[in-house]
Design a protein around this motif. Structure first.
Motif, PDB file in Angstrom:
ATOM      1  N   VAL A  61       0.975  -1.115   0.134  1.00  0.00           N
ATOM      2  CA  VAL A  61       0.000   0.049  -0.029  1.00  0.00           C
ATOM      3  C   VAL A  61       0.869   1.167   0.135  1.00  0.00           C
ATOM      4  N   GLU A  62       1.912   1.228   0.785  1.00  0.00           N
ATOM      5  CA  GLU A  62       2.991   2.465   0.815  1.00  0.00           C
ATOM      6  C   GLU A  62       3.420   2.781  -0.444  1.00  0.00           C
ATOM      7  N   LYS A  63       3.813   1.806  -1.228  1.00  0.00           N
ATOM      8  CA  LYS A  63       4.254   2.034  -2.570  1.00  0.00           C
ATOM      9  C   LYS A  63       3.121   2.594  -3.505  1.00  0.00           C
ATOM     10  N   GLN A  64       1.991   1.883  -3.554  1.00  0.00           N
ATOM     11  CA  GLN A  64       0.779   2.332  -4.190  1.00  0.00           C
ATOM     12  C   GLN A  64       0.588   3.752  -4.193  1.00  0.00           C
ATOM     13  N   GLU A  65       0.831   4.067  -2.699  1.00  0.00           N
ATOM     14  CA  GLU A  65       0.603   5.731  -2.357  1.00  0.00           C
ATOM     15  C   GLU A  65       1.778   6.542  -2.958  1.00  0.00           C
ATOM     16  N   ARG A  66       2.872   6.078  -2.853  1.00  0.00           N
ATOM     17  CA  ARG A  66       3.900   6.857  -3.387  1.00  0.00           C
ATOM     18  C   ARG A  66       3.635   6.916  -4.957  1.00  0.00           C
TER      19      ARG A  66
END
Length: 508
Positions: free
Chosen positions: A327-332
């Motif tokens: 999820v954090e990479k999706q947000e980035r």
């Protein structure tokens, strides 16, 4: 009588054993080390059971021998193969010694009589025929031509968004099949760009195109049995030829192409110019230049179609899977895309889509972790002497199958620390992807003179679809999706065992 029967039985068993093992000394005679082959399967332990993908059998061998040798001798049934276990040697196979490994093994399985479409695909063509076909097709896939059809990409992206909103409203507990969704996108995209026709993939009444596209790449048990037979009886390839493209699928695409050509010529006949300079226009110009008949036209057309459907859909669905899990990479990525959206619009201009470093890194990391082709089987076309690290030099004879296991390099902890983790940051440094490719540790689209012709077109479509989905939706894996990266055992193009099922939520 009983003793005679028993003796004959033992003799039959002995002859059978000898038949399956008589050439297992092949690599020892050539001073090439390697694991001991089994009687019926060689070094592919799951050849008959199909319990796991063949690349995992090769990965076990790779890890055992990689520190001492550049290549080892293995067997597919009774058929000797050379397994390359050094990225440097793989680089020689694809680039510096290309003339000795010019052709792909599949060329020895088919001909125009058995499978006209696939036999005429650049992937299968050999020698001067391959060289001429590649020279013919490459100008049709220039960046200027890809830019011309980019508005079509945006239109298909909008259809994808509308379809996803509808699926969210329907609210299936099983989530959305990301591979099918990606295949709908690529079938709509490629059919329109190449033929100027609508596949209607995102409607309730799609054209038959989608069904036939799935048939193109379905790995039937008849194909699997064919490869098993060839592994144990290599001489059969001269008697029995392979058909990858089912006859009914070939006939469907002949009719489809004819309809597209007739429609385009009818427009031109009444003085109506088509609104874009697309791939079909190029193919028609080429047909006139080469004096191609209907089947010849089909061969060129299918080169554009085949290379754009399945592989692109596979990479896109696997990219979405990795972003859903992280999820954090999706947000980035979402942040990077939003910062580059065209003012007042919800898409990125063609010139800017290549200037999204984190999106590029996410795609490269997906291809590294889950390469669309886990391995390549090349044919030695000219005898060559090769080094073997701690072992003696050896001769690779013409006709030898040479296996390059991309997945093994891509997931080697010495090349990629924490190799099983999705870390796009590996590719954020300038020239990182280029450096890995030159070390033969990243080969999603091949390398050397036979590098994928449609690579730039495929990457453009993947990026456009990713931009559309990431900016409009949040998504996560549905519980139905497995948590590891285990490959579908019978897949030709990489797919996740059990499929990719995602839950989507519309962004406000």
């Amino acid at each position: 009588m009983l003793l005679i029967t028993l003796a004959l039985g033992l003799l039959a068993v002995g002859l059978f054993y000898m038949m399956f093992t008589w050439n297992h000394h092949y690599w020892r005679q050539r001073r090439v080390p390697g694991p001991k082959p089994n009687v019926f399967t060689g070094n592919y332990d799951n050849m008959y059971t199909m319990k796991r993908h063949a690349i995992y059998d090769l990965n076990d061998i790779y890890r055992k021998y990689k520190s001492k040798y550049d290549a080892v001798g293995i067997f597919a049934g009774r058929n000797p193969q050379l397994l390359v276990i050094s990225p440097q040697l793989a680089r020689r196979v694809f680039v510096s010694d290309f003339k000795s490994f010019h052709d792909n093994e599949v060329a020895s399985f088919i001909d125009e009589k058995s499978d006209f479409i696939f036999a005429n695909n650049p992937f299968s063509l050999t020698g001067e025929k391959w060289k001429q076909r590649r020279a013919d097709v490459t100008p049709g896939l220039t960046m200027s031509r890809i830019k011309t059809v980019y508005p079509v990409t945006n239109e298909v992206c909008q259809k994808l968004t509308e379809w996803l909103h509808k699926q969210i409203r329907l609210g299936s507990s099983e989530g959305i099949n990301a591979k099918d969704m990606s295949l709908c996108f690529t079938s709509e995209m490629v059919t329109d760009c190449v033929l100027g026709l609508k596949a209607e993939s995102f409607t309730d009444k799609p054209t038959p195109i989608m069904g036939h596209i799935k048939d193109l790449f379905g790995q039937t048990w008849s194909l699997i049995l064919y490869f098993i037979m060839l592994s144990n009886f290599p001489a059969l390839r001269h008697l029995i030829r392979l058909r990858f493209i089912p006859k009914q699928v070939e006939e469907f695409f002949i009719d489809l192409m004819q309809n597209a050509v007739h429609a385009r010529k009818a427009q031109l006949a009444v003085g109506k110019q088509f609104e874009r300079v697309d791939f079909l226009e190029y193919i028609l110009q080429l047909a006139e230049k080469r004096n191609l008949d209907t089947r010849g036209l089909l061969a060129y057309t299918m080169t554009f179609l085949l290379d754009g459907f399945e592989t692109t859909a596979s990479v896109l669905s696997l990219l979405l899977l990795q972003l859903a899990r992280n999820v954090e990479k999706q947000e980035r990525l979402r942040k990077e895309i939003n910062e580059n959206l065209t003012n007042g619009k919800d898409f990125i201009e063609f010139e800017k889509i290549a200037e999204l470093p984190y999106l590029e890194a996410c795609i490269q990391e997906t291809i590294r972790l889950l390469p669309p082709a886990p391995m390549s089987n090349k044919l030695c076309t000219e005898q060559i002497e090769l080094p073997n690290k701690d072992g003696p030099n050896f001769i690779v004879e013409k006709g030898t199958v040479v296996v390059v296991p991309h997945y093994c390099f891509n997931t080697d902890e010495e090349l990629y620390p924490q190799a099983q983790e999705f870390q796009p940051e590996r590719f954020m440094q300038p020239e990182a992807a280029k450096d890995f490719r030159e070390r033969c540790a990243l080969m999603g689209f091949g390398d050397g003179p036979r590098i994928c012709i449609g690579m730039r077109f495929a990457l453009t479509q993947i990026k456009a679809a990713a931009v559309e989905i990431v900016t409009k939706f949040k998504f996560q894996p549905n519980p139905k999706t497995r948590t590891d990266n285990l490959f579908e055992p019978t897949g030709v193009i990489t797919s996740l065992q059990g499929g990719i099922w995602l839950d989507f939520e519309a962004l406000k």
